[in-house]
Design a protein around this motif. Structure first.
Motif, PDB file in Angstrom:
ATOM      1  N   SER A  84       0.833  -1.209   0.000  1.00  0.00           N
ATOM      2  CA  SER A  84       0.000   0.000   0.000  1.00  0.00           C
ATOM      3  C   SER A  84       0.863   1.251   0.000  1.00  0.00           C
ATOM      4  CB  SER A  84      -0.904   0.006   1.223  1.00  0.00           C
ATOM      5  OG  SER A  84      -2.181  -0.427   0.841  1.00  0.00           O
ATOM      6  N   ARG A  85       0.215   2.391  -0.070  1.00  0.00           N
ATOM      7  CA  ARG A  85       0.933   3.672   0.029  1.00  0.00           C
ATOM      8  C   ARG A  85       0.392   4.417   1.242  1.00  0.00           C
ATOM      9  NH1 ARG A  85       4.918   2.744  -3.572  1.00  0.00           N
ATOM     10  NH2 ARG A  85       4.306   2.887  -5.758  1.00  0.00           N
ATOM     11  N   PRO A  86       1.279   5.081   1.995  1.00  0.00           N
ATOM     12  CA  PRO A  86       0.782   5.884   3.119  1.00  0.00           C
ATOM     13  C   PRO A  86       0.077   7.124   2.588  1.00  0.00           C
ATOM     14  CG  PRO A  86       3.112   6.276   2.791  1.00  0.00           C
ATOM     15  CD  PRO A  86       2.718   5.228   1.792  1.00  0.00           C
ATOM     16  N   HIS A 138      -9.042  -1.107  -6.517  1.00  0.00           N
ATOM     17  CA  HIS A 138      -8.948   0.132  -7.294  1.00  0.00           C
ATOM     18  C   HIS A 138      -7.570   0.240  -7.955  1.00  0.00           C
ATOM     19  CE1 HIS A 138      -9.065   4.300  -8.521  1.00  0.00           C
ATOM     20  NE2 HIS A 138      -7.957   4.513  -7.837  1.00  0.00           N
ATOM     21  N   TRP A 139      -6.521  -0.027  -7.173  1.00  0.00           N
ATOM     22  CA  TRP A 139      -5.150   0.048  -7.730  1.00  0.00           C
ATOM     23  C   TRP A 139      -4.995  -0.956  -8.873  1.00  0.00           C
ATOM     24  CZ3 TRP A 139      -1.587  -4.053  -7.603  1.00  0.00           C
ATOM     25  CH2 TRP A 139      -0.365  -3.748  -8.197  1.00  0.00           C
ATOM     26  N   ARG A 140      -5.469  -2.210  -8.644  1.00  0.00           N
ATOM     27  CA  ARG A 140      -5.325  -3.253  -9.678  1.00  0.00           C
ATOM     28  C   ARG A 140      -5.981  -2.808 -10.981  1.00  0.00           C
ATOM     29  NH1 ARG A 140      -4.931  -7.173  -5.809  1.00  0.00           N
ATOM     30  NH2 ARG A 140      -7.077  -6.862  -5.155  1.00  0.00           N
ATOM     31  N   MET A 191      -6.723   0.291 -12.022  1.00  0.00           N
ATOM     32  CA  MET A 191      -6.020   1.422 -12.628  1.00  0.00           C
ATOM     33  C   MET A 191      -4.729   0.942 -13.297  1.00  0.00           C
ATOM     34  SD  MET A 191      -7.619   4.348 -12.169  1.00  0.00           S
ATOM     35  CE  MET A 191      -6.679   5.815 -11.794  1.00  0.00           C
ATOM     36  N   ARG A 192      -4.024   0.051 -12.648  1.00  0.00           N
ATOM     37  CA  ARG A 192      -2.751  -0.407 -13.222  1.00  0.00           C
ATOM     38  C   ARG A 192      -3.033  -1.187 -14.517  1.00  0.00           C
ATOM     39  NH1 ARG A 192       3.103  -0.888 -10.712  1.00  0.00           N
ATOM     40  NH2 ARG A 192       4.027  -2.188 -12.261  1.00  0.00           N
ATOM     41  N   ARG A 193      -4.136  -1.996 -14.509  1.00  0.00           N
ATOM     42  CA  ARG A 193      -4.481  -2.762 -15.710  1.00  0.00           C
ATOM     43  C   ARG A 193      -4.852  -1.814 -16.851  1.00  0.00           C
ATOM     44  NH1 ARG A 193      -8.716  -5.522 -13.817  1.00  0.00           N
ATOM     45  NH2 ARG A 193     -10.193  -4.129 -14.849  1.00  0.00           N
ATOM     46  N   PRO A 199       6.956   5.832  -1.041  1.00  0.00           N
ATOM     47  CA  PRO A 199       6.806   5.106   0.224  1.00  0.00           C
ATOM     48  C   PRO A 199       5.766   3.980   0.141  1.00  0.00           C
ATOM     49  CG  PRO A 199       6.685   7.477   0.568  1.00  0.00           C
ATOM     50  CD  PRO A 199       6.735   7.265  -0.904  1.00  0.00           C
ATOM     51  N   HIS A 200       6.064   2.901   0.855  1.00  0.00           N
ATOM     52  CA  HIS A 200       5.131   1.768   0.946  1.00  0.00           C
ATOM     53  C   HIS A 200       4.409   1.836   2.291  1.00  0.00           C
ATOM     54  CE1 HIS A 200       6.502  -0.863  -2.526  1.00  0.00           C
ATOM     55  NE2 HIS A 200       7.238   0.231  -2.623  1.00  0.00           N
ATOM     56  N   MET A 201       3.412   0.953   2.454  1.00  0.00           N
ATOM     57  CA  MET A 201       2.663   0.953   3.727  1.00  0.00           C
ATOM     58  C   MET A 201       1.982  -0.402   3.909  1.00  0.00           C
ATOM     59  SD  MET A 201      -0.651   1.595   5.105  1.00  0.00           S
ATOM     60  CE  MET A 201      -1.697   2.803   4.348  1.00  0.00           C
ATOM     61  N   ARG A 259       5.215  -5.594  -7.121  1.00  0.00           N
ATOM     62  CA  ARG A 259       3.886  -5.090  -7.496  1.00  0.00           C
ATOM     63  C   ARG A 259       3.839  -3.585  -7.726  1.00  0.00           C
ATOM     64  NH1 ARG A 259       3.604  -9.347  -4.748  1.00  0.00           N
ATOM     65  NH2 ARG A 259       2.006 -10.930  -5.112  1.00  0.00           N
ATOM     66  N   ARG A 260       4.473  -2.816  -6.847  1.00  0.00           N
ATOM     67  CA  ARG A 260       4.392  -1.357  -6.971  1.00  0.00           C
ATOM     68  C   ARG A 260       5.592  -0.783  -7.718  1.00  0.00           C
ATOM     69  NH1 ARG A 260      -0.247   0.567  -4.080  1.00  0.00           N
ATOM     70  NH2 ARG A 260      -0.121   2.299  -5.553  1.00  0.00           N
ATOM     71  N   SER A 261       6.350  -1.643  -8.407  1.00  0.00           N
ATOM     72  CA  SER A 261       7.517  -1.132  -9.115  1.00  0.00           C
ATOM     73  C   SER A 261       7.090  -0.229 -10.256  1.00  0.00           C
ATOM     74  CB  SER A 261       8.337  -2.289  -9.664  1.00  0.00           C
ATOM     75  OG  SER A 261       7.554  -2.953 -10.633  1.00  0.00           O
ATOM     76  N   CYS A 262       8.067   0.468 -10.844  1.00  0.00           N
ATOM     77  CA  CYS A 262       7.765   1.449 -11.884  1.00  0.00           C
ATOM     78  C   CYS A 262       7.419   0.747 -13.200  1.00  0.00           C
ATOM     79  CB  CYS A 262       8.977   2.341 -12.095  1.00  0.00           C
ATOM     80  SG  CYS A 262       8.708   3.515 -13.421  1.00  0.00           S
ATOM     81  N   PRO A 263       6.181   0.857 -13.661  1.00  0.00           N
ATOM     82  CA  PRO A 263       5.851   0.248 -14.955  1.00  0.00           C
ATOM     83  C   PRO A 263       6.465   1.036 -16.104  1.00  0.00           C
ATOM     84  CG  PRO A 263       3.955   1.456 -14.101  1.00  0.00           C
ATOM     85  CD  PRO A 263       5.030   1.550 -13.059  1.00  0.00           C
TER      86      PRO A 263
HETATM   87  C1  HEM Z   1       6.551   4.284  -9.665  1.00  0.00           C
HETATM   88  C2  HEM Z   1      11.178   5.385 -10.666  1.00  0.00           C
HETATM   89  C3  HEM Z   1       9.878   7.024 -15.039  1.00  0.00           C
HETATM   90  C4  HEM Z   1       5.314   5.671 -14.167  1.00  0.00           C
HETATM   91  C5  HEM Z   1       7.912   4.445  -9.571  1.00  0.00           C
HETATM   92  C6  HEM Z   1       8.707   4.084  -8.434  1.00  0.00           C
HETATM   93  C7  HEM Z   1       9.990   4.397  -8.708  1.00  0.00           C
HETATM   94  C8  HEM Z   1      10.034   4.940 -10.038  1.00  0.00           C
HETATM   95  C9  HEM Z   1      11.198   4.220  -7.795  1.00  0.00           C
HETATM   96  C10 HEM Z   1       8.161   3.527  -7.110  1.00  0.00           C
HETATM   97  C11 HEM Z   1       8.501   2.053  -6.925  1.00  0.00           C
HETATM   98  C12 HEM Z   1       8.057   1.544  -5.579  1.00  0.00           C
HETATM   99  O1  HEM Z   1       7.316   2.216  -4.886  1.00  0.00           O
HETATM  100  O2  HEM Z   1       8.454   0.454  -5.186  1.00  0.00           O
HETATM  101  C13 HEM Z   1      11.208   5.973 -11.913  1.00  0.00           C
HETATM  102  C14 HEM Z   1      12.395   6.519 -12.536  1.00  0.00           C
HETATM  103  C15 HEM Z   1      12.025   6.989 -13.762  1.00  0.00           C
HETATM  104  C16 HEM Z   1      10.605   6.733 -13.909  1.00  0.00           C
HETATM  105  C17 HEM Z   1      13.774   6.521 -11.886  1.00  0.00           C
HETATM  106  C18 HEM Z   1      12.849   7.648 -14.834  1.00  0.00           C
HETATM  107  C19 HEM Z   1      14.156   7.580 -14.912  1.00  0.00           C
HETATM  108  C20 HEM Z   1       8.549   6.707 -15.222  1.00  0.00           C
HETATM  109  C21 HEM Z   1       7.821   6.886 -16.447  1.00  0.00           C
HETATM  110  C22 HEM Z   1       6.529   6.520 -16.199  1.00  0.00           C
HETATM  111  C23 HEM Z   1       6.448   6.103 -14.808  1.00  0.00           C
HETATM  112  C24 HEM Z   1       8.423   7.384 -17.764  1.00  0.00           C
HETATM  113  C25 HEM Z   1       5.343   6.508 -17.123  1.00  0.00           C
HETATM  114  C26 HEM Z   1       5.397   6.496 -18.432  1.00  0.00           C
HETATM  115  C27 HEM Z   1       5.256   5.225 -12.853  1.00  0.00           C
HETATM  116  C28 HEM Z   1       4.029   4.828 -12.180  1.00  0.00           C
HETATM  117  C29 HEM Z   1       4.383   4.415 -10.884  1.00  0.00           C
HETATM  118  C30 HEM Z   1       5.821   4.581 -10.795  1.00  0.00           C
HETATM  119  C31 HEM Z   1       2.620   4.857 -12.787  1.00  0.00           C
HETATM  120  C32 HEM Z   1       3.465   3.935  -9.776  1.00  0.00           C
HETATM  121  C33 HEM Z   1       3.368   2.416  -9.736  1.00  0.00           C
HETATM  122  C34 HEM Z   1       2.423   1.911  -8.669  1.00  0.00           C
HETATM  123  O3  HEM Z   1       2.260   2.547  -7.628  1.00  0.00           O
HETATM  124  O4  HEM Z   1       1.843   0.834  -8.858  1.00  0.00           O
HETATM  125  N1  HEM Z   1       8.748   4.955 -10.547  1.00  0.00           N
HETATM  126  N2  HEM Z   1      10.156   6.126 -12.761  1.00  0.00           N
HETATM  127  N3  HEM Z   1       7.692   6.224 -14.258  1.00  0.00           N
HETATM  128  N4  HEM Z   1       6.311   5.065 -11.992  1.00  0.00           N
HETATM  129 FE1  HEM Z   1       8.243   5.494 -12.432  1.00  0.00          FE
END
Ligand code: HEM
Length: 505
Positions: free
Chosen positions: A100-102, A125-127, A129-131, A373-375, A444-448
């Motif tokens: 989760s997120r705080p 809701h998160w699932r 939106m992510r889909r 941040p996670h929660m 799961r919450r990594s950057c897509p």
């Molecule tokens: C989440 C890094 C670019 C969309 C994140 C997270 C990190 C990150 C560290 C959180 C991971 C976690 O909480 O465990 C980065 C870095 C970027 C970048 C370093 C560029 C160098 C992008 C781009 C997009 C994007 C270009 C969209 C096109 C997202 C989204 C989330 C996210 C939607 C939330 C995921 C979730 O909560 O499920 N990013 N990001 N990011 N990022 Fe990126």
């Protein structure tokens, strides 16, 4: 003889009792929470640790209290994790529990209590939106669809610099042109729309709205009212400013972009989807998401995609200017492998040193050094400790990538490490992950957006280095790479002025 009992022993021991009071108040019998500083009533540890809990200050606390420690910040609990094994627990093994997120008083405003995806709690809701966001933004097909557009936008940057006498002599603040590049890349992907130049009024509004939002949400200024509810009335002015900005900002996206696509979709009867927004609006028409969700998807892309990628570009360029040997080696690779052929997304695989430069930049200057941040929604276990429910859990990803126990001379910018002793390490969010290197998080919450961000970063750096010798402006020996940390971002304090000397093939 006095009628009253002798109270002198009580008064004598009073100072000692007062000293022990915090321990008495906070040592719940049987509780097994992670170590941390002694906590005081109402304020917890806030007065001791202060507001600025950036990645470096958290390292100092890690050295004192260990790889997992707990801070009590008024009513909020914060756990900080600084060890690859524990990071694997939070992000992977117990990814659901800590998925989760705080919330805080300001993010609640900027997400309308979690209607978005990036900051919302883990659940249905998160699932959803992510889909909905994955198909139009985060697949290989999207990369294939847009790579030529990315290259075209970047070739315009190269062309502009080649035609700019000032850029070639005194130098320019390169961030400005790269910001236009990234807005164009993301707005073309989102809306099939682009900005003509840096003086385009819509570009100026978009950048202003987003930078104000970042400033207000990333600031440490509002912590006191978030941590200590009785102080919240003093935040009223700040919160109203946030509300007002968010209302105008969402109206800006809606009136100028979303509504236009909605009309086009209606006219075309939903056929021939062209850009991401068409897919999102189709999901709205199918009843999967609401119009509020649509606007928050736009909001999240503005927040998550543009500045993060821009910061990484700024860092990479600054480091390559300060390390001319690395820049020269990269240029040699580009010319040896490609010759006159232009650099494209399809030939990135043939350029290992370029990929190493991207990784080294993200290691040394992770744009999101503490991840988002996670929660944990429920009480959980971590490293043998009890983690109270709804604790904000921070993984200090920057320290995982910069701890001398795990990396050889981590303070050096040395892309070669990723071809030599660290050649197995990839910037992945799935598959065989090395938990010392998490610029995009994992699980799961990594950057897509990694699928978009990595090629964008490598492409622009490669194109600039192939075409220009990048040097400090006249009279300057080194580019200043002083950092500025926010609640979870890491930016360069002074946007670099760089001189671009064109290279004739
Ligand atoms: C989440 C890094 C670019 C969309 C994140 C997270 C990190 C990150 C560290 C959180 C991971 C976690 O909480 O465990 C980065 C870095 C970027 C970048 C370093 C560029 C160098 C992008 C781009 C997009 C994007 C270009 C969209 C096109 C997202 C989204 C989330 C996210 C939607 C939330 C995921 C979730 O909560 O499920 N990013 N990001 N990011 N990022 Fe990126």
């Amino acid at each position: 003889k006095s009628f009253f009992p002798d109270l002198s022993p009580f008064f004598l021991s009073l100072p000692l009792l007062l000293l022990l009071l915090p321990l008495v108040l906070f040592s719940v019998p049987g509780s097994n929470t992670p170590p941390g500083p002694v906590s005081f009533p109402i304020f917890g540890n806030w007065l001791q640790v202060g507001n600025d809990l950036n990645h470096r200050n958290l390292v100092d606390l890690t050295k004192k209290y260990g790889n997992v420690f707990l801070l009590r910040l008024g009513v909020r609990n914060l756990v900080v994790v600084s060890d690859p094994k524990l990071a694997a627990e939070v992000l992977h093994t117990q990814g659901v529990e800590f998925g989760s997120r705080p919330r805080n008083v300001v993010w609640d405003i900027f997400t309308d209590n979690g209607k978005d995806m990036v900051f919302t709690e883990y659940g249905d809701h998160w699932r959803k939106m992510r889909r909905v966001m994955t198909l139009p933004f985060f697949t290989n097909k999207v990369v294939q669809q847009y790579r030529e557009m990315w290259e075209e936008e970047m070739d315009m940057v190269v062309r502009d610099l080649r035609g700019d006498r000032v850029a070639q002599t005194e130098g320019v603040v390169v961030r400005r042109r790269l910001q236009l590049l990234l807005y164009n890349v993301m707005y073309r992907m989102m809306f099939d729309a682009r900005f003509e130049s840096m003086s385009d009024p819509l570009f100026q509004q978009a950048t202003w709205f987003n930078s104000e939002r970042s400033r207000l949400a990333q600031s440490f200024e509002y912590n006191y009212g978030d941590f200590i509810p009785i102080l919240r009335p003093f935040l009223r002015g700040y919160l109203n400013k946030c509300r007002d900005l968010q209302r105008r900002r969402l109206a800006f996206y809606n009136d100028n972009y979303v509504e236009k696509r909605r009309k086009l979709m209606a006219a075309r009867d939903g056929k021939r989807l062209r850009c991401a927004m068409d897919y999102i609006l189709e999901a709205e028409m199918n009843g999967e998401i609401t119009s509020d969700n649509v606007i928050y998807i736009v909001e999240n892309i503005n927040v998550a995609a543009i500045e993060t990628t821009l910061w990484s570009m700024e860092w990479a360029i600054a480091e390559l200017v300060n390390h001319p040997n690395a820049q020269q080696r990269l240029r040699k690779e580009l010319w040896d492998v490609l010759g006159d052929e232009p650099l494209t997304e399809t030939n990135l695989q043939r350029l290992p040193y370029l990929q190493a430069v991207a990784k080294e930049t993200l290691r040394l200057h992770s744009p999101i050094p503490l991840l988002v941040p996670h929660m944990n929604l429920e009480e959980a276990k971590l490293g043998g400790y009890d983690i109270p429910k709804r604790t904000k859990v921070i993984v200090n990803a920057w320290w995982l990538g910069n701890n001398p126990e795990w990396w050889h001379k981590p303070e050096e910018f040395r892309p070669e490490r990723f071809l030599d002793e660290e050649k197995e390490v990839e910037a992945l969010v799935g598959g065989k992950v090395d938990f010392r290197f998490l610029p995009f998080g994992v699980g799961r919450r990594s950057c897509p957006g990694i699928i978009v961000a990595l090629p964008l970063l490598s492409l622009i750096v490669g194109k600039l280095v192939k075409d220009f010798e990048m040097v400090p402006p006249p009279g300057v020996d080194e580019i200043d790479v002083t950092e500025k940390g926010g609640q979870f971002s890491l930016q360069i304090v002074n946007h670099s002025t760089i001189a671009f000397h064109p290279i004739s093939p």
